[in-house]
Design a protein around this motif. Structure first.
Motif, mmCIF file in Angstrom:
data_model
loop_
_atom_site.group_PDB
_atom_site.id
_atom_site.type_symbol
_atom_site.label_atom_id
_atom_site.label_comp_id
_atom_site.label_asym_id
_atom_site.label_seq_id
_atom_site.Cartn_x
_atom_site.Cartn_y
_atom_site.Cartn_z
ATOM 1 N N VAL A 58 26.044 -14.069 -77.654
ATOM 2 C CA VAL A 58 24.852 -14.678 -77.090
ATOM 3 C C VAL A 58 23.935 -13.560 -76.618
ATOM 4 N N GLU A 90 18.600 -19.401 -77.212
ATOM 5 C CA GLU A 90 19.257 -20.338 -78.120
ATOM 6 C C GLU A 90 19.171 -19.826 -79.553
ATOM 7 N N CYS A 134 19.376 -17.531 -71.125
ATOM 8 C CA CYS A 134 20.193 -17.509 -72.334
ATOM 9 C C CYS A 134 19.338 -17.957 -73.514
ATOM 10 N N PHE A 155 27.946 -19.577 -71.962
ATOM 11 C CA PHE A 155 27.047 -20.344 -72.815
ATOM 12 C C PHE A 155 27.815 -21.486 -73.452
ATOM 13 N N ARG A 159 23.609 -22.128 -77.221
ATOM 14 C CA ARG A 159 22.601 -22.580 -76.271
ATOM 15 C C ARG A 159 23.036 -22.268 -74.841
ATOM 16 N N PRO A 160 22.111 -22.371 -73.882
ATOM 17 C CA PRO A 160 22.524 -22.261 -72.476
ATOM 18 C C PRO A 160 23.414 -23.436 -72.092
#
Length: 258
Positions: free
Chosen positions: A178, A163, A161, A198, A148-149
């Motif tokens: 990522v 997920e 970013c 991330f 995730r961010p």
């Protein structure tokens, strides 16, 4: 002496009873180790949120920060991605991690598994860049990895970013990468190796099942837990004892349950 679990070239604490285990396997010694996520969101949280809002603190501190394996700069012109190299720009297709890291991989795995994953990949969709951290990860049976961010860290307007959730108990060892959507065009986007790129956290695979049921009820439903409103609502005629009471109770309960 507390047991250590050696993963790649790094040593991480062995399992603490009752906690999920995430194992990071480093390709090379030069990689920056993952860092436990910060409840203050790297100091970006407002002071009042850090002091009183346990919900924000919990989300911010969930999991681990993952860093780029090295400094790099890219430029997106709206159609193509370019990588900075020796003071110039060249079109990016793929980029290896580096000669030393490649040599480590080749000595161990190349005859059987081929070359190491690329550090950077320009994916087929416009402006989407894949960044490999240099780590492989595994989790215990029944556990997956959420990518995730950075939670509650809003410092970049140049990219987003994506997920994802990977079942890293069976799809393992997973090359931890990522995918980024580049947004800003025609100017340099710099990624320093000393700032997290991330965040990852372990989730239970049982929570990913799509067979859950959501119900909608009126407030006059007999099953509505109205008595709980004395705790969840703040009223002028019946204020809570102090700001942050929810957070204090949650932290107290966590300590008790350890």
């Amino acid at each position: 002496m507390r047991a250590k679990l050696v993963t790649g070239h790094r040593a991480f604490p062995a399992r603490i009873q009752g906690l999920a285990m995430l194992k990071f396997h480093a390709l090379h010694d030069s990689l920056k180790p993952p860092m436990k996520a910060d409840t203050a969101a790297l100091g970006r949280l407002p002071l009042s949120a850090f002091q009183y809002c346990e919900a924000v603190r919990t989300a911010s501190g969930l999991g681990w920060y993952i860093f780029p394996p090295r400094d790099f700069s890219v430029l997106f012109d709206g159609k193509e991605v370019f990588l900075a190299e020796d003071g110039d720009w060249r079109a990016l297709r793929s980029e290896p991690l580096g000669a030393e890291a490649e040599a480590d991989w080749d000595a161990r795995f190349a005859p059987r598994f081929g070359p190491a994953p690329n550090f950077l990949e320009d994916l087929s969709d416009t402006g989407i860049l894949q960044v490999w951290s240099g780590y492989f990860v595994t989790t215990d049976p029944g556990e997956a990895l959420q990518i995730r961010p950075l939670a509650n860290v809003h410092t970049k307007s140049s990219y987003l970013c994506y997920e994802g959730i990977v079942e890293t108990d069976t799809f393992a060892p997973f090359p931890l990468f990522v995918n980024l959507q580049l947004i800003r065009t025609n100017s340099e986007i710099f990624f320093p190796r000393d700032f997290p790129l991330f965040q990852v956290a372990v989730v239970q695979k049982s929570s990913l099942a799509c067979n859950g049921v959501a119900e909608i009820h009126r407030l006059d439903d007999p099953q509505f837990p109205a008595e709980g409103l004395t705790e969840t609502l703040r009223r002028a005629d019946n204020p809570r004892k102090a700001p942050g009471q929810y957070g204090a109770n949650i932290r107290r309960n966590r300590k008790r349950d350890l």
